[in-house]
Design a protein around this motif. Sequence first.
Motif, short mmCIF file in Angstrom:
data_model
loop_
_atom_site.label_atom_id
_atom_site.label_comp_id
_atom_site.label_asym_id
_atom_site.label_seq_id
_atom_site.Cartn_x
_atom_site.Cartn_y
_atom_site.Cartn_z
N GLU A 162 5.53 3.08 -4.29
CA GLU A 162 5.99 4.29 -3.61
C GLU A 162 5.43 5.50 -4.35
O GLU A 162 5.23 5.44 -5.56
N ILE A 163 5.22 6.57 -3.62
CA ILE A 163 4.74 7.81 -4.23
C ILE A 163 5.86 8.84 -4.15
O ILE A 163 6.40 9.10 -3.08
N GLY A 164 6.21 9.40 -5.32
CA GLY A 164 7.27 10.41 -5.39
C GLY A 164 6.80 11.74 -4.85
O GLY A 164 5.61 11.95 -4.61
N THR A 165 7.75 12.65 -4.67
CA THR A 165 7.43 13.96 -4.11
C THR A 165 6.48 14.76 -5.01
O THR A 165 5.77 15.62 -4.53
N ASP A 166 6.44 14.43 -6.30
CA ASP A 166 5.54 15.11 -7.22
C ASP A 166 4.19 14.40 -7.36
O ASP A 166 3.36 14.79 -8.16
N ILE A 221 0.85 -1.19 0.00
CA ILE A 221 0.00 0.00 0.00
C ILE A 221 0.89 1.24 0.00
O ILE A 221 1.90 1.28 0.69
N ALA A 222 0.48 2.24 -0.78
CA ALA A 222 1.11 3.56 -0.73
C ALA A 222 -0.01 4.57 -0.48
O ALA A 222 -1.11 4.43 -1.03
N VAL A 223 0.27 5.56 0.34
CA VAL A 223 -0.75 6.55 0.70
C VAL A 223 -0.43 7.86 -0.02
O VAL A 223 0.67 8.41 0.14
#
Length: 161
Positions: free
Chosen positions: A73-77, A26-28
Amino acid sequence: MSPGHSIHHIVVCESSCNVVSDPKDIAVAEDGSLFVADWGPEGTSRIRKVTQEGVVTTIGGPQARFSDIRDLEIGTDGTLYVVDYSDDGRSAIYTIGEDGEPTIFAGPSGFELRDGNIEDARFYKIEDLEFGEHGVLYIADHHWIRMITPTDSVITIAGNP
């Protein structure tokens, strides 16, 4: 829940029920939405988005199937990064943009290790991703820790030869 038990179905109900079959990671997102690596009933991995309102959708539509998602994973953008293993054990990092379509970001692995620019670099077996400061993407690649810099250079920083 007692040790040794696992959740096999996440059911989110509002006006209708949507089922996530077999969640693996899971990525939030910043807005609170969940991106779920889900092993689907048809034997392939898919990415499901669960909004705070309980709406469940498949990212990229039904045609966006993966073989075996290992990490999200979720990047900073806000870009979603996905590690997927193909049927032959090779791995690749995909990005999922706002249109929901997957694009190869790095890889696929070729069971070799080569640093360099992202187009020429080779990965052995990508296991995990983590974002660090300044947009650096760290990669657990079999016996090595590697990084992709914001300028798209792949560098091995630690590991067993």
